[in-house]
Design a protein around this motif. Sequence first.
Motif, mmCIF file in Angstrom:
data_model
loop_
_atom_site.group_PDB
_atom_site.id
_atom_site.type_symbol
_atom_site.label_atom_id
_atom_site.label_comp_id
_atom_site.label_asym_id
_atom_site.label_seq_id
_atom_site.Cartn_x
_atom_site.Cartn_y
_atom_site.Cartn_z
ATOM 1 N N THR A 5 -9.283 43.802 11.188
ATOM 2 C CA THR A 5 -9.151 45.022 11.984
ATOM 3 C C THR A 5 -9.454 44.699 13.436
ATOM 4 O OG1 THR A 5 -9.779 46.434 10.121
ATOM 5 C CG2 THR A 5 -10.061 47.351 12.318
ATOM 6 N N ASN A 6 -8.616 45.162 14.342
ATOM 7 C CA ASN A 6 -8.876 44.960 15.756
ATOM 8 C C ASN A 6 -10.100 45.746 16.190
ATOM 9 O OD1 ASN A 6 -6.658 43.252 16.256
ATOM 10 N ND2 ASN A 6 -5.291 44.996 16.510
ATOM 11 N N SER A 32 -9.423 44.112 21.690
ATOM 12 C CA SER A 32 -8.012 44.489 21.735
ATOM 13 C C SER A 32 -7.699 45.557 22.776
ATOM 14 C CB SER A 32 -7.578 45.008 20.358
ATOM 15 O OG SER A 32 -8.483 46.015 19.900
ATOM 16 N N VAL A 207 -7.088 54.685 14.162
ATOM 17 C CA VAL A 207 -8.096 54.129 15.063
ATOM 18 C C VAL A 207 -9.385 54.921 14.889
ATOM 19 C CG1 VAL A 207 -8.686 53.594 17.454
ATOM 20 C CG2 VAL A 207 -6.300 53.445 16.700
ATOM 21 N N ASP A 264 -6.805 50.479 11.527
ATOM 22 C CA ASP A 264 -6.167 49.355 12.209
ATOM 23 C C ASP A 264 -7.013 48.836 13.365
ATOM 24 O OD1 ASP A 264 -3.408 49.363 10.892
ATOM 25 O OD2 ASP A 264 -3.611 51.444 11.521
ATOM 26 N N GLU A 265 -7.880 49.698 13.888
ATOM 27 C CA GLU A 265 -8.698 49.328 15.032
ATOM 28 C C GLU A 265 -9.967 50.170 15.021
ATOM 29 O OE1 GLU A 265 -7.792 48.297 19.667
ATOM 30 O OE2 GLU A 265 -7.093 50.259 18.974
#
Length: 285
Positions: A5-6, A32, A207, A264-265
Amino acid sequence: MNVGTNVGIGLPIGDPTTLVTWARRADAGPFSTLGLLDRLVYDNPEPLVALSFLAGATTRIRVQTEVLLAPLRDTALLAKQAATLDRMTDGRLVLGLGIGGREDDHRATGTDLRTRGRRLDQQMATMCRLWHGEPYGDGVGPIGPVPARLGGPELLFGGFKPAALERVARWGHGYLAAAAPSWAGGLFDTVRGFWKHHGRDGDPRLVAQVNVALGPQHVLDDARARMHAYYAFTGTPDRMTAGLLTTPTEIRTAVTAFADLGADEVMLYCYGLDPDQVHRLADIV
């Protein structure tokens, strides 16, 4: 820590002059994205102006509004500003949008707090049309420049109510959740459900945001004091500061938990001003 995961950094708002140092250190590290929140009636930098400056001081890291209160702004001008920054950064802008909930912000701009959700939907219809190069309408032509990606920058929406979560599927590319893992999982599932209901291809980008401070006691005290002042309007600032993560183990655990939910982040949002936190966070990321 490598969970696939970013990880980004949410920048502190207390002193705009420190942000270039934060940004350059983050750009040189494993992060990121740089995020910056938005308020009007508060002592914080205006995010589009600040992120434009920081984009020019960095080379690769994305710049993200987290979230920009679109209903406070003129629609055509916001579309032009976002397209300009997206074009000049070669697509590094992530435009996180929300409606806000502070009456004083809306009073200062003469906008109606009660209709802010409807106004955002109207703004999205106009901005998406402009970002596709179409005329504004009513005898008014297109408003450029063309963004780096036809259709505009990547769009995230924040919020918790069903209308906000459905807005992700109607207009956006993803969702920004300022919620603990125990709550975020249900929000992610709801967003995924709306995404499928609207026939969107693929999956929404998810996110998460978590508040952190890392360093000696004076750094933690500074972060808590600034966070307490920011959330004083809620009437429960102690509850907010109680959720501040202040150890490497707590931060790693939160990032892993969000990754397990499909994020994802994860944005590590900082309120304390010490830029050495970038290096400390990089060591655990």
